[in-house]
Design a protein around this motif. Sequence first.
Motif, PDB file in Angstrom:
ATOM      1  N   LYS A 264      -0.620 -19.555   6.615  1.00 49.88           N
ATOM      2  CA  LYS A 264      -2.003 -19.773   7.007  1.00 49.88           C
ATOM      3  C   LYS A 264      -2.177 -21.254   7.341  1.00 49.88           C
ATOM      4  O   LYS A 264      -1.566 -22.121   6.731  1.00 49.88           O
ATOM      5  CB  LYS A 264      -2.943 -19.382   5.867  1.00 49.88           C
ATOM      6  CG  LYS A 264      -2.940 -17.893   5.555  1.00 49.88           C
ATOM      7  CD  LYS A 264      -3.899 -17.570   4.426  1.00 49.88           C
ATOM      8  CE  LYS A 264      -3.905 -16.076   4.135  1.00 49.88           C
ATOM      9  NZ  LYS A 264      -4.821 -15.729   3.014  1.00 49.88           N
ATOM     10  N   LYS A 265      -3.033 -21.521   8.299  1.00 49.54           N
ATOM     11  CA  LYS A 265      -3.145 -22.889   8.801  1.00 49.54           C
ATOM     12  C   LYS A 265      -3.618 -23.868   7.729  1.00 49.54           C
ATOM     13  O   LYS A 265      -3.278 -25.043   7.771  1.00 49.54           O
ATOM     14  CB  LYS A 265      -4.096 -22.908  10.010  1.00 49.54           C
ATOM     15  CG  LYS A 265      -3.608 -22.045  11.162  1.00 49.54           C
ATOM     16  CD  LYS A 265      -4.520 -22.144  12.364  1.00 49.54           C
ATOM     17  CE  LYS A 265      -4.367 -23.469  13.073  1.00 49.54           C
ATOM     18  NZ  LYS A 265      -3.035 -23.633  13.669  1.00 49.54           N
TER      19      LYS A 265
ATOM     20  N   SER B  66      -0.267 -24.950   5.861  1.00 52.91           N
ATOM     21  CA  SER B  66       0.986 -25.215   6.582  1.00 52.91           C
ATOM     22  C   SER B  66       1.394 -26.683   6.524  1.00 52.91           C
ATOM     23  O   SER B  66       2.586 -27.002   6.427  1.00 52.91           O
ATOM     24  CB  SER B  66       0.873 -24.764   8.031  1.00 52.91           C
ATOM     25  OG  SER B  66      -0.150 -25.482   8.711  1.00 52.91           O
TER      26      SER B  66
ATOM     27  N   ASN C 181      -3.708 -18.701  15.294  1.00 50.32           N
ATOM     28  CA  ASN C 181      -4.101 -17.966  14.103  1.00 50.32           C
ATOM     29  C   ASN C 181      -3.241 -18.259  12.879  1.00 50.32           C
ATOM     30  O   ASN C 181      -3.624 -17.909  11.765  1.00 50.32           O
ATOM     31  CB  ASN C 181      -4.064 -16.461  14.383  1.00 50.32           C
ATOM     32  CG  ASN C 181      -5.040 -16.062  15.467  1.00 50.32           C
ATOM     33  OD1 ASN C 181      -6.168 -16.540  15.502  1.00 50.32           O
ATOM     34  ND2 ASN C 181      -4.601 -15.185  16.363  1.00 50.32           N
ATOM     35  N   GLU C 182      -2.078 -18.863  13.090  1.00 46.80           N
ATOM     36  CA  GLU C 182      -1.165 -19.179  12.003  1.00 46.80           C
ATOM     37  C   GLU C 182      -0.218 -20.270  12.474  1.00 46.80           C
ATOM     38  O   GLU C 182      -0.150 -20.584  13.662  1.00 46.80           O
ATOM     39  CB  GLU C 182      -0.365 -17.944  11.589  1.00 46.80           C
ATOM     40  CG  GLU C 182       0.544 -17.424  12.681  1.00 46.80           C
ATOM     41  CD  GLU C 182       1.335 -16.197  12.274  1.00 46.80           C
ATOM     42  OE1 GLU C 182       1.191 -15.739  11.125  1.00 46.80           O
ATOM     43  OE2 GLU C 182       2.105 -15.688  13.116  1.00 46.80           O
TER      44      GLU C 182
END
Length: 229
Positions: A135-136, A139, A171-172
């Motif tokens: 997930k951002k 990260s 999104n990721e």
Amino acid sequence: MEVEAEKGSEHNNNENSNSGSQPLVESADSYGYSQDQRERHAHELKAGLHPLKYKFVFWYTRRTPGVRTQTSYEDNIKKIVEFSTVEGFWVCYCHLARPSALPSPTDLHLFKDGIRPLWEDSANCNGGKWIIRFKKVVSGRFWEDLVLALVGDQLDYSDDICGAVLSIRFNEDILSVWNRNASDNQAVMALRDSIKRHLKLPHNYIMEYKPHDASLRDNSSYRNTWLRG
């Protein structure tokens, strides 16, 4: 000397500190260095610096969504900076934009000097990569942990490691560690375990391994993954 994240980085949680990490540098006598490496280390030590085992290069790739380009992927890869000492690393790293501040899609690459972040490079062509999706919001922290482990030569089978990539997407974000030999199952699985250990990955995170020749066949970075761990 221990690897420590500096003030102002995204790596500030006590649970992710590197107090138990391996030394960032060791004596050159501990390794089978080439003549060029020994000369470089001797020069850096004479200058009062702390040489790393490997010289590294930061690269980046930025693509504009929805815009076709006539340039090749290789032409889009830009070198940011290279470093070979602890001091050189922190000087450049502290001035790099953090992943959360970068637009999508962008790729950050950290590779050993002399290895281009391309599947076709002679050091990469027989290898592959371990892939982890994040997930951002988290990260950047995991990327910093990986960078410190890679620069500090803390991962197992480090001679087999070529570099690492953080792919920033909408999104990721996707983190990957590239190695030289996809057919050496022992080295591949040991690298997986070492990554899990140093990143302190939760058990629900899935790691996927993909040889580069599969990427070349389907022209995609992350499809048709072969191994999971």
